[in-house]
Design a protein around this motif. Structure first.
Motif, mmCIF file in Angstrom:
data_model
loop_
_atom_site.group_PDB
_atom_site.id
_atom_site.type_symbol
_atom_site.label_atom_id
_atom_site.label_comp_id
_atom_site.label_asym_id
_atom_site.label_seq_id
_atom_site.Cartn_x
_atom_site.Cartn_y
_atom_site.Cartn_z
ATOM 1 N N ASP A 217 0.955 -1.201 0.022
ATOM 2 C CA ASP A 217 0.074 -0.078 0.178
ATOM 3 C C ASP A 217 0.940 1.184 0.069
ATOM 4 O O ASP A 217 2.014 1.336 0.543
ATOM 5 C CB ASP A 217 -0.769 -0.017 1.322
ATOM 6 C CG ASP A 217 -2.127 0.775 1.186
ATOM 7 O OD1 ASP A 217 -2.835 0.239 -0.025
ATOM 8 O OD2 ASP A 217 -2.480 1.352 2.046
ATOM 9 N N PHE A 218 0.586 2.363 -0.701
ATOM 10 C CA PHE A 218 1.528 3.364 -0.813
ATOM 11 C C PHE A 218 1.020 4.679 -0.368
ATOM 12 O O PHE A 218 -0.350 4.999 -0.794
ATOM 13 C CB PHE A 218 1.920 3.581 -2.272
ATOM 14 C CG PHE A 218 2.566 2.239 -3.021
ATOM 15 C CD1 PHE A 218 3.918 2.296 -2.912
ATOM 16 C CD2 PHE A 218 2.073 1.297 -3.405
ATOM 17 C CE1 PHE A 218 4.419 1.173 -3.407
ATOM 18 C CE2 PHE A 218 2.337 0.244 -3.936
ATOM 19 C CZ PHE A 218 3.725 0.115 -4.020
ATOM 20 N N GLN A 219 1.762 5.578 0.213
ATOM 21 C CA GLN A 219 1.260 6.676 0.763
ATOM 22 C C GLN A 219 1.848 7.808 -0.082
ATOM 23 O O GLN A 219 3.310 8.069 0.373
ATOM 24 C CB GLN A 219 1.215 6.964 2.185
ATOM 25 C CG GLN A 219 0.838 8.459 2.633
ATOM 26 C CD GLN A 219 -0.740 8.437 2.921
ATOM 27 O OE1 GLN A 219 -1.457 7.688 2.751
ATOM 28 N NE2 GLN A 219 -1.172 9.627 2.380
ATOM 29 N N LEU A 220 1.290 8.680 -1.040
ATOM 30 C CA LEU A 220 2.172 9.368 -1.855
ATOM 31 C C LEU A 220 2.329 10.833 -1.307
ATOM 32 O O LEU A 220 1.213 11.478 -1.011
ATOM 33 C CB LEU A 220 1.470 9.473 -3.331
ATOM 34 C CG LEU A 220 2.298 10.358 -4.270
ATOM 35 C CD1 LEU A 220 3.733 10.177 -4.508
ATOM 36 C CD2 LEU A 220 1.516 10.338 -5.588
ATOM 37 N N PHE A 221 3.383 11.443 -0.926
ATOM 38 C CA PHE A 221 3.622 12.772 -0.678
ATOM 39 C C PHE A 221 4.049 13.417 -2.219
ATOM 40 O O PHE A 221 4.825 13.113 -2.593
ATOM 41 C CB PHE A 221 4.684 13.077 0.249
ATOM 42 C CG PHE A 221 4.020 12.855 1.550
ATOM 43 C CD1 PHE A 221 3.412 13.536 2.388
ATOM 44 C CD2 PHE A 221 4.242 11.377 2.024
ATOM 45 C CE1 PHE A 221 2.677 13.354 3.720
ATOM 46 C CE2 PHE A 221 3.744 11.142 3.557
ATOM 47 C CZ PHE A 221 3.139 11.783 4.322
ATOM 48 N N VAL A 222 3.421 14.587 -2.450
ATOM 49 C CA VAL A 222 3.932 15.628 -3.343
ATOM 50 C C VAL A 222 4.497 16.438 -3.087
ATOM 51 O O VAL A 222 4.101 17.594 -2.198
ATOM 52 C CB VAL A 222 2.869 15.850 -4.408
ATOM 53 C CG1 VAL A 222 3.234 16.590 -5.593
ATOM 54 C CG2 VAL A 222 2.138 14.523 -5.123
ATOM 55 N N LEU A 223 5.732 16.804 -3.210
ATOM 56 C CA LEU A 223 6.837 17.787 -2.586
ATOM 57 C C LEU A 223 7.016 19.000 -3.603
ATOM 58 O O LEU A 223 7.376 18.779 -4.577
ATOM 59 C CB LEU A 223 8.153 17.131 -2.113
ATOM 60 C CG LEU A 223 7.831 15.911 -1.135
ATOM 61 C CD1 LEU A 223 9.212 15.620 -0.917
ATOM 62 C CD2 LEU A 223 7.130 16.155 -0.180
ATOM 63 N N ALA A 224 7.019 20.175 -2.772
ATOM 64 C CA ALA A 224 7.483 21.358 -3.636
ATOM 65 C C ALA A 224 8.999 21.270 -3.766
ATOM 66 O O ALA A 224 9.764 20.762 -3.034
ATOM 67 C CB ALA A 224 6.974 22.731 -2.931
ATOM 68 N N GLU A 225 9.258 21.984 -4.888
ATOM 69 C CA GLU A 225 10.896 22.046 -5.030
ATOM 70 C C GLU A 225 11.602 22.764 -3.852
ATOM 71 O O GLU A 225 10.786 23.868 -3.268
ATOM 72 C CB GLU A 225 11.044 22.885 -6.340
ATOM 73 C CG GLU A 225 10.776 22.262 -7.631
ATOM 74 C CD GLU A 225 11.764 20.801 -7.934
ATOM 75 O OE1 GLU A 225 12.845 20.855 -7.249
ATOM 76 O OE2 GLU A 225 11.401 19.968 -8.705
#
Length: 430
Positions: A217-225
């Motif tokens: 199962d995956f928990q995706l974090f989308v990060l700012a540069e």
């Protein structure tokens, strides 16, 4: 005769009572779902007994929901094995999977009288494997299955399909993956690549393979540069440094949107949330450095610092790791060559390397060694993650290529290696 008007009040009261019963039935459930212990898919975890009077002579029963996972009675282990509990009676789970989440109950009995000495219940929360990507870039979700894939469905959350494939109807994309420019699914490996990441892509992702929910199962974090990746060890402390040059008049550290530590020159220092009790955190008002101690699984996530009412001026993603285990080495040797293979239980963010004497000579878990005249030359496997490192016991040329007539022979490190495995390993080296 006038008509009789019937009151609807009893019916209304019955409906209200039913609604109240439903509410109160749900309330304890939501309360029970609070997390006493949190871990991540694939990581080990210990569910503490926390009974100071426990001895190894006590009878002990651990249950997951209604299923017994460990039981010891009159000195005999009936269910499970001795490796499943430690000397304090705490339950040990290795490489946790999503199905292991939920309530765990434990009971301790006096082995002589049979009297119940202690019982408690704890709720284990299991989060997806943490995966991160940067805005505008791509990320890869890999279920790592060994079986042949006949059908696969990737979902975001519980119900939102984003990609499906099966042998009969082929490949379909939905929602954010509606075009191949946005996503790409490999039907053979089950790997899903999402391109052009946006903030709204954050969330939990899972794959159903051959009609069964994958263990991953995956928990995706989308990060700012500009977001800094910070690694910490479970149980240890970690330091978050904003690296500012200006004088600090006020500072607030947040996890996601929740303030956990703040200071300003007029009202002083204030801790909240995970930093509220005991000596758990330390904020330096001069440098802005924030230290969290006794790290737990739930501490993983995104942190930011707001300084002098500006911010966030610093963003971090905290990734928590367990210390790596010590590796061992298996060997397969001819008279002039040896293939060394490093063997260890893998966890996240780990890598292999090899040292010849004290110099690193190769990355990866295998090494080809040629016979030489230097019998003292040694080879060591190094297994590491960003916060810990372990070395195998060294093997020398003398160990690998003993003199003829000696009792050494070819070393296989106590492991029989079938012919097909030799072919696979040798092929990987080519």
């Amino acid at each position: 005769m006038g008509s009789v008007r019937r009151s609807h009040t009893p019916h209304i009261m019955i409906i209200i009572m039913c609604l109240l019963l439903v509410f109160w039935a749900q309330f304890p459930l939501s309360f029970a779902q609070q997390c006493d212990v949190t871990t991540r898919v694939g990581d080990p975890v210990t569910i503490d007994l926390q009974y100071p009077g426990f001895t190894e002579n006590n009878e002990l029963i651990w249950k997951h929901e209604d299923k017994t996972v460990f039981e010891k009675s009159k000195g005999t282990i009936i269910t499970g094995s001795k490796e499943d509990v430690n000397s304090g009676g705490s339950l040990i789970l290795r490489r946790v999977q999503m199905y292991q989440k939920g309530p765990y109950s434990v009971e301790v009995y006096d082995s002589t009288t049979g009297i119940n000495l202690y019982k408690t219940e704890k709720n284990l929360c299991v989060t997806g494997e943490l995966v991160y990507g940067f805005i505008g870039k791509k990320v890869q979700l890999e279920p790592k299955v060994t079986e042949t894939i006949n059908s696969i469905t990737w979902k975001k959350g519980n119900n939102t399909r984003i990609a499906t494939w099966d042998r009969n109807s082929g490949l379909y994309y939905y929602d954010r993956c509606e075009t191949k420019d946005q996503c790409e699914l490999n039907p053979t490996a089950g790997v899903l690549v999402m391109k052009g990441l946006k903030q709204e892509d954050e969330g939990r992702y899972s794959a159903e393979i051959n009609g069964k929910l994958s263990e991953k199962d995956f928990q995706l974090f989308v990060l700012a540069e500009g977001t800094e990746l910070v690694y910490g060890l479970i149980g240890k402390e970690v330091q978050l440094d904003p690296k500012v040059t200006e004088t600090i008049n006020n500072i607030t550290w947040k996890k996601e949107n929740n303030g956990i530590a703040k200071w300003d020159s007029s009202s002083g220092l204030y801790y909240d949330d995970r930093c509220r009790t005991g000596n758990q955190c330390d904020l330096n008002p001069t440098t802005g450095v924030f230290v969290m101690k006794g790290l737990k699984g739930e501490d993983e996530g995104r942190y930011s610092a707001e300084i002098n009412n500006k911010g966030p001026v610093k963003k971090c993603l905290l990734i928590l790791l367990n210390p790596v285990s010590k590796p061992s080495v298996t060997t397969f040797c001819s008279e002039t060559q040896c293939i060394l293979t490093c063997v260890v239980e893998e966890t996240k963010h780990t890598k292999y390397s090899w040292k010849e004497n004290n110099e690193t000579v190769k990355e990866g878990n295998t090494l080809m060694v040629e016979k030489s005249g230097e019998q003292s030359k040694s080879y060591t496997c190094v297994f590491s993650n960003p916060k810990s490192e372990e070395h195998s016991d060294p093997l020398t040329q003398m160990d690998l290529f003993p003199a003829k007539g000696s009792s050494g022979g070819s070393i296989v490190a106590g492991v029989f290696i079938p012919l097909f495995l030799i072919v696979v390993v040798a092929g990987a080296l080519i």
